[in-house]
Design a protein around this motif. Structure first.
Motif, PDB file in Angstrom:
ATOM      1  N   SER A  17       0.826  -1.204   0.000  1.00 30.41           N
ATOM      2  CA  SER A  17       0.000   0.000   0.000  1.00 30.41           C
ATOM      3  C   SER A  17       0.861   1.255   0.000  1.00 30.41           C
ATOM      4  CB  SER A  17      -0.892   0.009   1.243  1.00 30.41           C
ATOM      5  OG  SER A  17      -1.481   1.280   1.427  1.00 30.41           O
ATOM      6  N   HIS A  19       0.114   3.805   1.441  1.00 31.27           N
ATOM      7  CA  HIS A  19      -0.140   4.439   2.735  1.00 31.27           C
ATOM      8  C   HIS A  19       0.611   3.761   3.887  1.00 31.27           C
ATOM      9  CE1 HIS A  19      -3.315   6.373   0.519  1.00 31.27           C
ATOM     10  NE2 HIS A  19      -3.992   5.256   0.378  1.00 31.27           N
ATOM     11  N   VAL A  23       0.860   5.155   7.744  1.00 31.76           N
ATOM     12  CA  VAL A  23       0.034   4.482   8.745  1.00 31.76           C
ATOM     13  C   VAL A  23       0.898   3.935   9.872  1.00 31.76           C
ATOM     14  CG1 VAL A  23      -1.516   2.516   9.147  1.00 31.76           C
ATOM     15  CG2 VAL A  23      -1.862   4.003   7.159  1.00 31.76           C
ATOM     16  N   GLU A  64      -6.478   4.699   3.237  1.00 33.36           N
ATOM     17  CA  GLU A  64      -5.588   4.973   4.364  1.00 33.36           C
ATOM     18  C   GLU A  64      -6.323   4.804   5.688  1.00 33.36           C
ATOM     19  OE1 GLU A  64      -2.431   8.341   6.027  1.00 33.36           O
ATOM     20  OE2 GLU A  64      -3.513   8.668   4.133  1.00 33.36           O
TER      21      GLU A  64
END
Length: 312
Positions: A17, A19, A23, A64
């Motif tokens: 990902s 994100h 994260v 996200e």
């Protein structure tokens, strides 16, 4: 990707990902706010493990916001794993299971003495969004997968307490439970927003796909965690089980496990290709789910090799 003198050859392409790193930073801060009792050293250890990157490899298309929820749930499961490995009796694990299921099935207002403190606080926080958003049939599916996982953890704890080494025939289905892979498969539906009908989710061929993928990620983990498991697993590691039953050294058993892993990977690809059509209204959702199951295998491999949880 090597295991002993053998090589794991995984044809599933890696994904991550965009994100994941953001994260991970969010997760460390969130854990500190949800549980102010977390020591700095524990927070640093959790950060280095990179659980958000693990979730980001399994659910690369999640938003996200959803990846935050997934990363928090992953962290909780690893904290449970550490808790049960370090000091829990079978009775402790049973009580934890009952407390967790009470929270998942009844709600955060319910209390149970088996689930308290840090583990309760983090689960309440991580479970909030799925509980509010996902349909009842999915919440049942998820809680059943958690129940299966913690039942496996309890059986492993009972074996350790009795000093009992499982046979291979016992270990393989037990490992499918302790891996928590079936929990991660349920979370594919949360991450994608596609909840399959029960008849499709539990179709015999999809069940075989899920079992085979579970074996792949579990056996890979057993190889990379072998050094740690020699000391603390009570023999609950496919390499150690194989070494015992074949009367060979652990090093020779690694090669045998890698060979079996490779044959299982070929079977996994064949099973995925053999999944039938369920009709134009479902085929796309099934394809997304199968891709998620495949990501669980490749994502576990890639995260294991990069995470500080499994030093190489």
């Amino acid at each position: 990707m090597t295991g002993g003198s053998k090589r794991f050859d995984c044809p599933i392409p890696p994904r991550l990902s965009p994100h994941a790193d953001a994260v991970q930073e969010w997760l460390t801060d969130r854990l500190a706010r949800v549980d102010p009792t977390l020591e700095r050293g524990t927070l640093d250890r959790l950060h280095r493990a990179g659980f958000a990157r693990y979730a980001g490899r399994l659910y690369p298309d999640a938003t996200e916001a959803d990846l935050r929820t997934l990363a928090a749930l992953f962290t909780w499961f690893f904290l449970v794993d550490d808790h049960c490995d370090s000091r829990s009796t079978p009775e402790d694990v049973h009580a934890l299971r009952e407390g967790v299921l009470r929270l998942l099935r009844v709600g955060p207002a319910s209390r149970h003495p088996g689930l308290t403190g840090r583990l309760r606080r983090i689960l309440v926080d991580a479970w909030h969004v799925p509980r509010q958003r996902m349909p009842q049939r999915w919440r049942v599916r998820f809680s059943d997968a958690v129940a299966h996982h913690l039942s496996g953890v309890r059986r492993e704890a009972a074996n350790k307490a009795a000093g009992r080494l499982p046979t291979r025939a016992e270990y393989v289905p037990l490992r499918r439970a302790t891996s928590a892979a079936y929990v991660s498969y349920a979370l594919i539906e949360f991450a994608t927003g596609r909840v399959l009908p029960d008849a499709v989710y539990h179709h015999p061929l999809l069940v075989r796909v899920a079992e085979t993928a579970n074996d792949l990620l579990s056996w890979f983990n057993d190889v990379v965690s072998l050094d740690r498991d020699r000391a603390g697993s009570g023999g609950h590691n496919l390499v150690l089980v194989t070494a015992h039953e074949r009367a060979v050294s652990p090093e020779a058993a690694v090669a045998l496990v890698v060979d079996e892993w490779q044959a299982t990977m070929a079977r996994f690809m064949e099973l995925c290709a053999a999944v039938p059509s369920f009709g134009p209204g479902l085929d796309e959702a099934v394809a997304v789910h199968l891709a998620g199951v495949a990501n669980s295998v490749r994502g576990t491999i890639d995260w294991s090799l990069e995470s500080a949880r499994y030093p190489t």
